[in-house]
Design a protein around this motif. Structure first.
Motif, PDB file in Angstrom:
ATOM      1  N   UNK A  15     -26.227 -21.961 -32.914  1.00  0.00           N
ATOM      2  CA  UNK A  15     -25.658 -23.147 -33.589  1.00  0.00           C
ATOM      3  C   UNK A  15     -25.836 -24.413 -32.752  1.00  0.00           C
ATOM      4  N   UNK A  16     -25.968 -24.252 -31.436  1.00  0.00           N
ATOM      5  CA  UNK A  16     -26.125 -25.422 -30.559  1.00  0.00           C
ATOM      6  C   UNK A  16     -27.548 -25.989 -30.594  1.00  0.00           C
TER       7      UNK A  16
ATOM      8  N   UNK B 175     -15.636 -18.805 -31.070  1.00  0.00           N
ATOM      9  CA  UNK B 175     -16.893 -18.815 -30.335  1.00  0.00           C
ATOM     10  C   UNK B 175     -18.000 -19.551 -31.058  1.00  0.00           C
ATOM     11  N   UNK B 176     -17.967 -19.468 -32.373  1.00  0.00           N
ATOM     12  CA  UNK B 176     -19.006 -20.114 -33.186  1.00  0.00           C
ATOM     13  C   UNK B 176     -18.493 -20.213 -34.615  1.00  0.00           C
ATOM     14  N   UNK B 177     -19.137 -21.077 -35.366  1.00  0.00           N
ATOM     15  CA  UNK B 177     -18.761 -21.202 -36.784  1.00  0.00           C
ATOM     16  C   UNK B 177     -18.977 -19.879 -37.508  1.00  0.00           C
TER      17      UNK B 177
ATOM     18  N   UNK C 153     -23.965 -13.037 -41.459  1.00  0.00           N
ATOM     19  CA  UNK C 153     -25.207 -13.233 -40.713  1.00  0.00           C
ATOM     20  C   UNK C 153     -25.341 -14.747 -40.535  1.00  0.00           C
ATOM     21  N   UNK C 154     -25.795 -15.191 -39.364  1.00  0.00           N
ATOM     22  CA  UNK C 154     -25.954 -16.627 -39.108  1.00  0.00           C
ATOM     23  C   UNK C 154     -27.434 -16.968 -39.064  1.00  0.00           C
TER      24      UNK C 154
ATOM     25  N   UNK D  21     -24.652 -20.928 -42.443  1.00  0.00           N
ATOM     26  CA  UNK D  21     -25.621 -21.880 -41.880  1.00  0.00           C
ATOM     27  C   UNK D  21     -24.897 -23.037 -41.198  1.00  0.00           C
ATOM     28  N   UNK D  22     -23.616 -22.874 -40.972  1.00  0.00           N
ATOM     29  CA  UNK D  22     -22.786 -23.981 -40.496  1.00  0.00           C
ATOM     30  C   UNK D  22     -23.054 -24.307 -39.035  1.00  0.00           C
TER      31      UNK D  22
END
Lengths: 230, 230
Positions: free
Chosen positions: B199-200, B122-124, B139-140, B101-102
């Protein structure tokens, strides 16, 4: 309706531009459809006059269209954005607002529409701000509005348009035009640099659309009632 | 309710983790609150048992909590994400799903919460995928859910949670847990790489929240009815 300004649309023969022209003409605004080809602009204008009897529509070269009003919409694919901004350098005047709708999809270089390109300035809108003449302000908006929905006069919107720009007053003027289209709410997303995020919403929605066979839009929950732009 | 799995929350004493624990406990799920400090985990568990009488709640070291069930939630600030993933290396087992969930807010390095940091992978979430043991899937999800709303038992949600991951079946299992919280709909946003965009959404909503003095969420319009996850 008498006091609605003309709405110039650079790239107004493309899917997004033509869809916006249709909706704004339906709302009673005079439209200046711009194209690289005056002939294609004229054809698009004629078609729009058929769709919306009584509409005030001109078909012009992009540079001429861009001089028809203070607030100008740029609705070209990312591939053509720089070229169009170069061509507008002699046309745009201080005090004008350029509304950039460009999304840097990787599709511009034959990549996926669910991926985006890194733009050195941070976003397509910030690239536009760097390229417009001094005194012209860029506002970013309308990235997530689906051309198929715009093009279908029977389809209704119920979604938000996230608007980025460095001055609230400029965004407010653009918001008034966006909200001429029924069912669209313009939301203040912050300074122009937030276009880095807002432009990414398009590949995100495309990714969802593929999975759900849908035309999705964005809506923010939890916003207070009342007119933010007053 | 008897068949709800335990939900381990690494970082369960933080604002997001504690809020999720409250809502899931209310939904009848057994909770394993993880913390670096077993003492603080125990305190949080005792507080939660007071808030939700009859709730099944344990307070544990993060590593121990992460072994309580197959699907583990990681709800720590970006600043602490790598350290936590290092600590979980010996705890996680093949077959587990780590729900990251970062959000890489620039606030992690004393920057603005309306800006984000570039993450090399690229992403957390993609950083997490690189750091978990082989056989563990990331999984995000849950980036845009507001901790204040979670913490207020009287507040109702009506928003979407965009879920990214490389296998629909994994996302579907996570979706079931997310949708235990009334008013949350889990939406399939595509592969894990889409976390770059999802995430953005958090800094974007923070930017809107500042301007509207609101707690906003995301909702997609135009999704078909019916259960995507069946």
């Amino acid at each position: 309706m008498a006091d609605l300004p003309t709405i110039p649309i650079v790239g107004g023969t493309g899917a997004l531009g033509a869809g916006l022209a249709l909706r704004w003409a339906q709302a009673g605004a005079p439209i200046a459809i711009g194209s690289r080809s005056e002939e294609r602009a004229g054809e698009a204008a004629a078609k729009l006059r058929e769709q919306v009897p009584g509409a005030s529509v001109e078909g012009l070269h992009n540079a001429e269209a861009a001089q028809r009003a203070e607030i100008v919409f740029l609705t070209v694919p990312f591939r053509a954005q720089s070229e169009n901004l170069n061509n507008l350098r002699e046309a745009l005047r201080p005090g004008q607002i350029l509304v950039d709708c460009t999304v840097p999809l990787a599709a511009a270089v034959s990549g996926k529409a669910t991926r985006s390109l890194g733009v050195w300035q941070g976003s397509a809108a910030q690239q536009a701000q760097e390229m417009v003449p001094e005194g012209v302000t860029v506002v970013a908006a309308l990235h997530t509005i689906g051309a198929p929905t715009l093009a279908d006069p029977a389809a209704n919107f119920d979604e938000d348009v996230l608007v980025c720009g460095d001055r609230k007053a400029d965004k407010g003027r653009v918001a008034r035009l966006i909200e001429l289209i029924p069912g669209l709410r313009a939301v203040n997303a912050g300074p122009l640099e937030m276009a880095r995020i807002v432009e990414q919403l398009t590949p995100l929605l495309i990714s969802v659309n593929v999975r759900y066979k849908a035309h999705t839009g964005i809506k923010l929950t939890g916003l207070p009632a009342g007119d933010h732009w007053e």
